[in-house]
Motif scaffolding. Sequence first.
Motif, short mmCIF file in Angstrom:
data_model
loop_
_atom_site.label_atom_id
_atom_site.label_comp_id
_atom_site.label_asym_id
_atom_site.label_seq_id
_atom_site.Cartn_x
_atom_site.Cartn_y
_atom_site.Cartn_z
N PRO A 740 0.48 -1.10 -0.14
CA PRO A 740 -0.03 0.10 0.02
C PRO A 740 0.80 1.82 -0.04
CG PRO A 740 0.11 -0.64 2.12
CD PRO A 740 0.58 -1.71 1.19
N GLU A 741 0.26 2.28 -0.81
CA GLU A 741 0.74 3.53 -0.95
C GLU A 741 -0.28 4.74 -1.13
OE1 GLU A 741 3.68 3.93 -4.19
OE2 GLU A 741 4.67 1.68 -3.93
N PHE A 742 -0.06 5.64 0.06
CA PHE A 742 -0.57 6.79 0.54
C PHE A 742 -0.18 8.01 0.46
CE2 PHE A 742 -1.18 3.77 3.48
CZ PHE A 742 -0.70 4.98 4.86
N SER A 743 -0.90 8.75 0.49
CA SER A 743 -0.38 10.20 0.93
C SER A 743 -1.43 10.82 1.97
CB SER A 743 -0.60 11.46 0.24
OG SER A 743 -1.16 11.55 -0.26
N GLY A 761 -2.36 5.87 -3.40
CA GLY A 761 -0.92 6.11 -4.72
C GLY A 761 -0.59 4.87 -4.98
N THR A 762 -1.09 3.75 -4.91
CA THR A 762 -1.48 2.47 -5.05
C THR A 762 -3.39 1.55 -5.26
OG1 THR A 762 -1.47 1.06 -3.21
CG2 THR A 762 0.62 1.54 -4.57
N ARG A 809 1.03 7.49 10.45
CA ARG A 809 1.44 6.63 9.58
C ARG A 809 2.65 5.37 10.68
NH1 ARG A 809 2.56 7.24 4.46
NH2 ARG A 809 1.12 9.32 3.30
N ASN A 818 -4.26 -5.16 1.32
CA ASN A 818 -3.12 -5.32 0.79
C ASN A 818 -1.74 -5.67 1.63
OD1 ASN A 818 -4.50 -3.04 -0.84
ND2 ASN A 818 -2.94 -2.73 -1.91
N GLU A 819 -2.39 -5.05 3.12
CA GLU A 819 -0.80 -5.82 3.97
C GLU A 819 -0.40 -7.27 4.16
OE1 GLU A 819 -1.01 -2.81 7.12
OE2 GLU A 819 -2.31 -2.38 6.62
N SER A 824 3.14 -7.79 -1.76
CA SER A 824 3.11 -6.48 -0.71
C SER A 824 4.34 -6.39 0.23
CB SER A 824 1.84 -6.33 -0.36
OG SER A 824 1.38 -6.82 0.93
#
Length: 824
Positions: A740-743, A761-762, A809, A818-819, A824
């Motif tokens: 997982p990617e995010f802002s 982000g994903t 975070r 996802n984790e 991943s």
Amino acid sequence: MTIANPLLAPLSRTPITEGWTVRAASGPAEVGSQHLLATVPGVVHLDLMAAGLIPDPYLDDNESKLAWIGLVDWTYETQVTVTAEVLAAGERHELVFDGLDTIATVSLNGERLLEVANQHRRHRVDITDRLRAGDNRLTVEFRSPVRYANAQSVALGARPRPYPFPYDAIRKSACSFGWDWGIATYSSGIWRPVRLETWSGARLGDLLVTAEPQGAGGIVRVRAAVVRTGGELPLTMTVSVAGESATVDVDADRGVDIEVRIPDVEKWWPAGHGAQPLYDVSVRLSANASLLDETTRRVGFRTVRWNTTPDAAGTPFELVVNDRAIFVKGVNWIPDDAFPSRIDRSRYQRRLEQATHAHINLIRVWGGGIYEADDFYDLCDELGLLTWQDFPFACAAYSEDEPLRSEVEAEARDNVTRIAHHASLVLLTGNNENLWGYEDWGWKERLDGKSWGEHYYYELLPTIVAEIAPHVPYAPGSPFSPGGEHPNAERHGTMHLWEQWNRLDWKTYRDQTPRFVAEFGWQGPPTWSTLTQAIHDEPLTPESPGMIVHQKAIDGNAKLTSGLVPHYRVPEDMETWHWAMQLNQANAVTAALEWFRSHAPHTSGAVVWQLNDCWPVTSWAAIDGGGREKPLFFALRNAFAPRVVTVVPVAGELTVTLVNDTDESWSGDLELRRRDFSGRIVATDSRHVAVGPRATVRVAVDGAVAEPGDAARELLTAEALGQRGVWWFSEPRDSALPAPEFSLAVSHTDEETFDVEVTAGTILRDLAVLVDKIAPSATVDEGLRTLLPGEMTTFRISGVAAIAESELREPGILRSGNELVAGS
């Protein structure tokens, strides 16, 4: 004693809450026989904790350390001080107990007044000739509930049940002896209020109030019993509601029937269907223009019935309120605390408001618990939460012999009279799973001719309901088939679905299309804060000692693992295991609810097991024993939303179902897109759809969109008017879900409230914020959001003074499916 004053004083009620002590009278008391301060209402466990003599039963393995409490006889005592003026103020003095748990002898000044053996009853005794000016010693001696139940089981004859202790031989909350989610307490105590009532001439007895809409107006009917001290005192009764009233003379030998017609009323509706206007009905009893007694009931004007007319598919079980079919979005309710005397109105309100936030419209009060307090039903009326009340019989065969038989009748009359006026009450049910048990669980052979409760469910209870509350529907049990078929038949009436949890994968919910599902569910652990506040194992693992104590289901952990493996691999570390089991619980119930709603109106309702917990435990609950919302809660909120778009396989073909549970039509373009995990559109389809009010529309998905090119890397989205349904072509364990990617962006909205914007982000599958890890008091408004790359969602977090992006975070706070994927 007769009062000469013609201006008779009204009935007075004096709570007896002060000066109570409790001591161990006999049995293996590990605290000696010292007199301890006692809280009334309350139970002995709470007094022992307050005195520092026992640890909290909810922590670690304290349950087993405190089992001795249920083997002890306990004595409560207090002084009731009465002045000569109080004695002279009334012709009659009565002692009233709203609840004694459970086997007790009540004495005043050494004279025995009552022998009671039923937690579910109220008791009243005339003490006019026993009460004296000055101090009066009031004593309540409780016998060990464990010893009593064991003795009664022998006297009545042992009968089948799922747990060791014979809870079926005593009229006490069955789950107080332990359940597959519950702690065994075996407690004793004065668990509901006690008071002294003083009155003269006459008082109100049992009161039955009904409200029925009629055209634009309505009729309130009151049937009241009147209790007199004797004589021919002329009495009148006045009923007032909504500015209208009626007054009648009271016959010396009979009760009173009064009708009040209101020319204009607003109808009461379930949550999601309209408003919940309530009307106060005042009932006043007078003599010679002097008020003697008065009370108030709040009512709502609505009609209710369950449609069970056979159709081509079997026998429906469809709720109809005000001539509108209601799709039931329900949850099962257990006592919200293993010590119910701790549950006050504010706690009921918190829990029931949480239910409304999840778009729930019905609460089923399960038959292994209690008849809830008046506050519970009052709040359900106010919030539009329909109530389905089981009579307290659960998962066991029950003797029909004395003394149980008379106790059952007395408690049923008492409680039906107490709750029947509530607008929210739409069903009274004879038992939980006993009809099913008799047919399928080997009872017939083991009973060998002994009674099992059939008389209660098919004769006694329906007779009482018909006599006292003919306006309230009744069903003999849950599950139940109205046409005489097997009680758990898929095509008839109500059904309980437990094979999925016990031995099958949750995807097999889609193999059945019941008419109404009254129980189904999947287990998961409580929130991390609730878990770690109750269990102090070092190290904490899924099978460390405290975890096992707080997992009551037979083979519970094995079933959790078996249910996870088809979807995700079993994580190695504890926190990720915890998240995986919570997410799988949410996914299981989501799949079931999407399936059931997609088959409306054939399936007319689903009642999830369960809303709440009574202590910190791994269980089927959406709200854990600390009052915190698990991911399952957000699964309910999402699946029970007024408008949903789902994608489910029907007869081997993907089908989009649009459900509109609102009064407004819903129309627009349905956009079907097959995408890869980067968000790139691979195939599309679009068509116009129109969904009428309270309607369901199904749309087949064409092959180009329905057939993946790469099942491990693609999904299908179905979007209409801001609602989205998602279909994943492979199980997450077999997919290529990326890390997982995010802002993040955090903004302070007001005191102790923050908005957290998450931009993907994903692709993010089932994104959730486990806010209790930031602060145990924190809450979040949404959960389980699936985001495509570039999409944004906002979570509102409350109950924390400050929050930083860095905290969010931290590992384990923002979690997603996802984790849990190896790649991943």
